[in-house]
Design a protein around this motif. Structure first.
Motif, PDB file in Angstrom:
ATOM      1  N   VAL A  90       0.888  -1.167   0.000  1.00  0.00           N
ATOM      2  CA  VAL A  90       0.000   0.000   0.000  1.00  0.00           C
ATOM      3  C   VAL A  90       0.924   1.214   0.000  1.00  0.00           C
ATOM      4  O   VAL A  90       1.436   1.615   1.048  1.00  0.00           O
ATOM      5  N   GLN A 116      -6.855   4.168   9.380  1.00  0.00           N
ATOM      6  CA  GLN A 116      -7.560   3.110   8.681  1.00  0.00           C
ATOM      7  C   GLN A 116      -7.160   1.748   9.238  1.00  0.00           C
ATOM      8  O   GLN A 116      -6.052   1.567   9.748  1.00  0.00           O
ATOM      9  N   LEU A 118      -6.536  -2.106   8.021  1.00  0.00           N
ATOM     10  CA  LEU A 118      -6.279  -2.910   6.832  1.00  0.00           C
ATOM     11  C   LEU A 118      -6.317  -4.392   7.185  1.00  0.00           C
ATOM     12  O   LEU A 118      -5.942  -4.788   8.296  1.00  0.00           O
ATOM     13  N   GLY A 123      -3.939  -6.361   2.782  1.00  0.00           N
ATOM     14  CA  GLY A 123      -3.693  -4.926   2.743  1.00  0.00           C
ATOM     15  C   GLY A 123      -4.906  -4.113   2.350  1.00  0.00           C
ATOM     16  O   GLY A 123      -4.834  -2.876   2.284  1.00  0.00           O
ATOM     17  N   ARG A 124      -6.038  -4.742   2.103  1.00  0.00           N
ATOM     18  CA  ARG A 124      -7.251  -4.014   1.729  1.00  0.00           C
ATOM     19  C   ARG A 124      -7.863  -3.342   2.949  1.00  0.00           C
ATOM     20  O   ARG A 124      -7.862  -3.898   4.050  1.00  0.00           O
ATOM     21  N   ALA A 125      -8.418  -2.153   2.732  1.00  0.00           N
ATOM     22  CA  ALA A 125      -9.065  -1.412   3.814  1.00  0.00           C
ATOM     23  C   ALA A 125     -10.369  -2.099   4.205  1.00  0.00           C
ATOM     24  O   ALA A 125     -11.154  -2.507   3.341  1.00  0.00           O
TER      25      ALA A 125
END
Length: 258
Positions: A90, A116, A118, A123-125
């Motif tokens: 990211v 945020q 993750l 690694g996605r929010a």
């Protein structure tokens, strides 16, 4: 050796090694059970501008730099702890810490914005947002859980009550005069103390001592010399093993009595 980070879930120790003369950096993982060493697959030309953040759940997290002159961290790069390569990245966020909901990250260009969460594996929010205070509290709670089998020392600066108590103990047992700070940890069977001794040229020697609870000396090892300043986390204990870096280039492990 520049930095160590322990993945207490897998028993994997992440190591950052830097050579400032050649501007080279390399990153390794050591399986603390088998002793197996793996090097992370990074191009040498880029590795100098990355650094070790943390390790957890089988992954090693590195950071890049936004403002290199200020040392501003930017970018999160997750690598497999088994040497399988990069898992995700990211580039626009910075690593803050680990918590039960996931990896905590922030935007270094917007430091006042919410943090945020993750997904560690991708690694996605997740869509969950936390204030800085909430992120700090969540990371602290999670550290208590993930490091339950790991003991890091307490740092006591010169002039504080606990420094004076540890200093008096070392004076009595070893006839030494520690200065500036000590690091102290206590297990069910041992006392482990990292302390500093002044040298005639104004530099410091760092010494690591291991005692039984009755005060019997088991080890007294000079682990650093000609130091300009004190350090922190000069050792840690994981599952009855004492880990420390000797002379900045050798990782040593002592088995403590259980």
């Amino acid at each position: 050796m520049w930095r160590l980070r322990l993945d207490s879930n897998t028993g994997c120790l992440a190591v950052e090694v830097r050579d400032p003369d050649l501007l080279l950096a390399r990153f390794y993982t050591i399986n603390t059970l088998s002793g197996t060493v793996q090097q992370l697959a990074l191009p040498e030309a880029k590795a100098w501008w990355q650094g070790l953040e943390d390790a957890g759940q089988g992954l090693v997290y590195l950071h890049g730099y936004g403002n290199r002159q200020l040392g501003q961290h930017k970018g999160i790069f997750a690598f497999s702890g088994t040497g399988a390569g990069k898992v995700w990245e990211v580039p626009k966020l910075a690593f803050y810490g680990m918590a039960q909901p996931g990896l905590l990250a922030y935007d270094p260009e917007q430091p006042e914005a919410p943090f945020q969460v993750l997904e560690p594996a991708t690694g996605r929010a997740t869509g969950e947002l936390l204030s800085q205070q909430e992120a700090a509290e969540a990371a602290a709670r999670y550290n208590q859980v993930r490091f339950r089998d790991c003991l890091y020392p307490m740092l006591y600066h010169e002039g504080t009550l606990y420094f004076n108590q540890v200093k008096a103990f070392l004076q009595e047992q070893l006839q030494v005069q520690p200065v500036q700070a000590v690091e102290y940890a206590e297990t069910e069977t041992c006392l482990v103390i990292s302390y500093y001794l002044p040298q005639p040229d104004g530099k410091l020697d760092n010494v690591l001592a291991v005692f039984s609870l009755s005060g019997k000396l088991h080890q007294n090892v000079k682990i650093g010399s000609q130091l300009s300043a004190i350090g922190s986390d000069t050792f840690f204990i994981f599952k009855h093993n004492l880990y420390f870096i000797l002379n900045k280039d050798t990782l040593q492990v002592f088995r403590l009595l259980a």
